[in-house]
Every structure is written in C-alpha cells, then in structure tokens.
Motif scaffolding. Structure first.
Motif, short mmCIF file in Angstrom:
data_model
loop_
_atom_site.label_atom_id
_atom_site.label_comp_id
_atom_site.label_asym_id
_atom_site.label_seq_id
_atom_site.Cartn_x
_atom_site.Cartn_y
_atom_site.Cartn_z
N LEU A 230 0.85 -1.19 0.00
CA LEU A 230 0.00 0.00 0.00
C LEU A 230 0.89 1.24 0.00
N ALA A 231 0.34 2.35 -0.47
CA ALA A 231 1.14 3.59 -0.52
C ALA A 231 0.34 4.77 0.00
N PHE A 232 1.07 5.78 0.48
CA PHE A 232 0.49 7.04 0.93
C PHE A 232 1.18 8.18 0.18
N ILE A 233 0.40 9.19 -0.19
CA ILE A 233 0.94 10.42 -0.76
C ILE A 233 0.76 11.51 0.29
N VAL A 234 1.86 12.09 0.75
CA VAL A 234 1.77 13.09 1.81
C VAL A 234 2.67 14.27 1.49
N ASP A 235 2.34 15.39 2.10
CA ASP A 235 3.23 16.54 2.09
C ASP A 235 4.19 16.41 3.26
N ALA A 236 5.42 16.84 3.07
CA ALA A 236 6.41 16.70 4.14
C ALA A 236 5.94 17.34 5.44
N ALA A 237 5.18 18.43 5.33
CA ALA A 237 4.71 19.13 6.52
C ALA A 237 3.64 18.35 7.27
N LEU B 1 5.07 8.30 -0.55
CA LEU B 1 5.48 9.22 -1.61
C LEU B 1 5.31 10.63 -1.05
N CYS B 2 6.41 11.31 -0.83
CA CYS B 2 6.41 12.56 -0.08
C CYS B 2 6.68 13.76 -0.97
N HIS B 3 5.80 14.75 -0.87
CA HIS B 3 6.01 16.00 -1.59
C HIS B 3 6.85 16.93 -0.72
N GLY B 4 8.02 17.30 -1.22
CA GLY B 4 8.87 18.19 -0.44
C GLY B 4 10.33 18.00 -0.80
N LYS B 5 11.17 18.68 -0.03
CA LYS B 5 12.60 18.63 -0.28
C LYS B 5 13.11 17.21 -0.13
N VAL C 85 15.35 14.14 0.65
CA VAL C 85 16.47 13.66 1.45
C VAL C 85 16.79 12.28 0.90
N LYS C 86 17.49 11.48 1.64
CA LYS C 86 17.87 10.18 1.11
C LYS C 86 16.64 9.29 0.89
N ALA C 87 16.38 8.93 -0.36
CA ALA C 87 15.24 8.07 -0.68
C ALA C 87 15.58 6.62 -0.34
N THR C 88 14.55 5.86 0.01
CA THR C 88 14.71 4.45 0.29
C THR C 88 13.64 3.68 -0.47
N GLU C 89 13.65 2.39 -0.30
CA GLU C 89 12.62 1.57 -0.95
C GLU C 89 11.23 1.96 -0.49
N HIS C 90 11.11 2.42 0.76
CA HIS C 90 9.81 2.72 1.34
C HIS C 90 9.49 4.21 1.37
N LEU C 91 10.42 5.06 0.97
CA LEU C 91 10.21 6.51 1.01
C LEU C 91 10.78 7.15 -0.25
N ARG C 92 9.90 7.75 -1.06
CA ARG C 92 10.31 8.44 -2.28
C ARG C 92 9.81 9.88 -2.23
N PHE C 93 10.48 10.77 -2.97
CA PHE C 93 10.14 12.19 -2.95
C PHE C 93 9.78 12.68 -4.35
N PHE C 94 8.92 13.72 -4.39
CA PHE C 94 8.56 14.36 -5.66
C PHE C 94 8.26 15.83 -5.39
N ASN C 95 8.33 16.64 -6.46
CA ASN C 95 8.02 18.06 -6.34
C ASN C 95 6.95 18.51 -7.32
N PHE C 96 6.77 17.75 -8.39
CA PHE C 96 5.82 18.16 -9.42
C PHE C 96 4.85 17.01 -9.74
N PRO C 97 3.66 17.34 -10.24
CA PRO C 97 2.68 16.29 -10.56
C PRO C 97 3.21 15.22 -11.49
N GLU C 98 4.04 15.62 -12.46
CA GLU C 98 4.59 14.65 -13.41
C GLU C 98 5.48 13.63 -12.70
N GLU C 99 6.22 14.11 -11.70
CA GLU C 99 7.09 13.21 -10.93
C GLU C 99 6.25 12.23 -10.11
N LEU C 100 5.17 12.74 -9.53
CA LEU C 100 4.28 11.86 -8.78
C LEU C 100 3.67 10.82 -9.69
#
Length: 235
Positions: free
Chosen positions: A109-116, A146-150, A152-167
C-alpha cells in the motif's frame, strides 16, 4: 469489558440525552477516544468533570485491541483478568487473521503526503484516531510513502517528488496495488492503474481487525484499475 467485570455506564458523542448524561456522571473513569477533532470538546466539557480521564490508543488491530482492553481494565485493577478474556475472545478470529496476514505479505500500500503533514501517518489523533502505519505493519502489508517536499535520502519505502509529473511517474512505476486517498474518485490513481483505500476501510475491535484486513486484501487483489488504466483517469 463486561467479561472483565467492568460495567459501561454510558457511551456519548455524537449523541447525548439527559438519561445518558446522568449515567455518565456516575462513572468513576471516562475513556476518551484519541481524535484530534474532539480535543476542544474534551477540554470544554469532559476534562473539567470530577471523573478521571484516560485516553488510550484506539483499539485497532489485534495488538491495539489487546492493549486497549488491558489499559482500561487496569484502571480497575483487572488487567490480569483482561488478558484471559482477550485470549478467549481472540480464538474465533485467529484463523481469519493468520490467513489474511499471509496474503497481505504479498501486497503493498502507498500514501501520498506533504512533508509538513508526515506526522499524520504516525499520530493517530491526526487520522481520526487510527494508527495507520502501526496497524498496516501489524497486518503484514508493505508500505511506501510518496512525499512532496525537499528530497532527502530516498529508500525503498520513502520516495520524494516536487511536481505532478514526478508523482505520476512514481505511481506508474511503483509496485503498490492501492494508494490512500479520501477522494471518491482520484484520477491520479486511476491513470496509474492503482486502486484506492481510505479511513472507511478501518474498524475497531477483533472482528473489525479481521474485516479490515480482508477488505484491504480485496482492494489490492481487485484487477479492474490495473487492467483498464489506459481508459481511465481523464479529467
């Protein structure tokens, strides 16, 4: 609680009438549900009462239900009795729970969240009292955030994005079958061929834990979004 020898005088919120209020005031302990949306009401109406207040984590999952029962029973010196009561009550649900966990081990399962707002995943008070990550891990599901924000080190369980295309790319390439969303129809997920789940899937108690597990497995197993993604998700 009754099997532990503890009587429940009243259950309130969202409904309350005079008879229930009188029974409530006769209680020696009040058990408050850990929901951040109720905090102001608690402070104004319940905490000023001359009744001891206890706010245990809500009884989601088998571990959470056991801890809740033992915690409440402990207020009356009946913790040992609660352990025996739980052990007996859990027996009818053991087979369904074990089978569900075995299947869940193959799902993600996955979650999309803002870093804040990352704390929403770990603080039950911010998710209507549901300890989301703890319960899903207890059930055996793999979890990715899947975290929106700056970044940091990505892992298998934590990925980052800044734009809708990246998400969108993360969703399409991700191995999760379902993603958390409170939208009735989330086009981002449909375009990526992902099913969705929400807080509505979660129930308290022993039977609720097994039904929640079965419900989430069913959502992950459902192939419709994966099969017809190219026809869906158009705004």
């Amino acid at each position: 609680l009754q099997d532990c020898g503890i009587s429940v005088n009243a259950r309130v919120m969202p409904s309350l009438d005079l008879d229930v209020a009188r029974r409530y005031l006769a209680a020696s302990v009040q058990i408050l549900y850990p929901n951040g949306a109720f905090e102001e009401t608690y402070r104004e109406f319940f905490e000023p009462l001359n009744i001891k207040s206890v706010k245990p984590e809500a009884p989601y999952g088998l571990d959470g239900t056991k801890a809740w029962l033992e915690g409440v029973a402990g207020e009356f010196g009946r913790q040992r009795k609660a352990r025996a009561v739980f052990k007996q009550a859990a027996k009818p649900f053991a087979a369904g729970w074990d089978a569900g966990r075995q299947e869940a081990a193959g799902h993600r399962l996955a979650f999309i969240v803002d870093a804040a707002h990352m704390r929403r995943l770990t603080d039950p008070a911010q998710a209507w009292g549901i300890p989301l990550l703890r319960v899903l891990r207890e059930m055996g599901f793999g979890v990715q955030v899947l975290c929106h924000g700056k970044s940091v080190k990505a892992t298998e369980h934590l990925r980052f994005f800044n734009f809708p295309e990246e998400l969108g790319k993360l969703l399409e390439e991700g191995h999760c079958e379902a993603v958390y969303s409170e939208y009735a129809y989330d086009s981002r997920l449909s375009r990526a061929g992902k099913a969705q789940f929400s807080l509505d899937c979660f129930e308290i108690g022993l039977g609720g834990a097994v039904r929640t597990l079965s419900r989430l497995n069913g959502i992950c197993r459902w192939p419709f979004k994966r099969r017809y993604a190219r026809y869906m998700g158009q705004d």
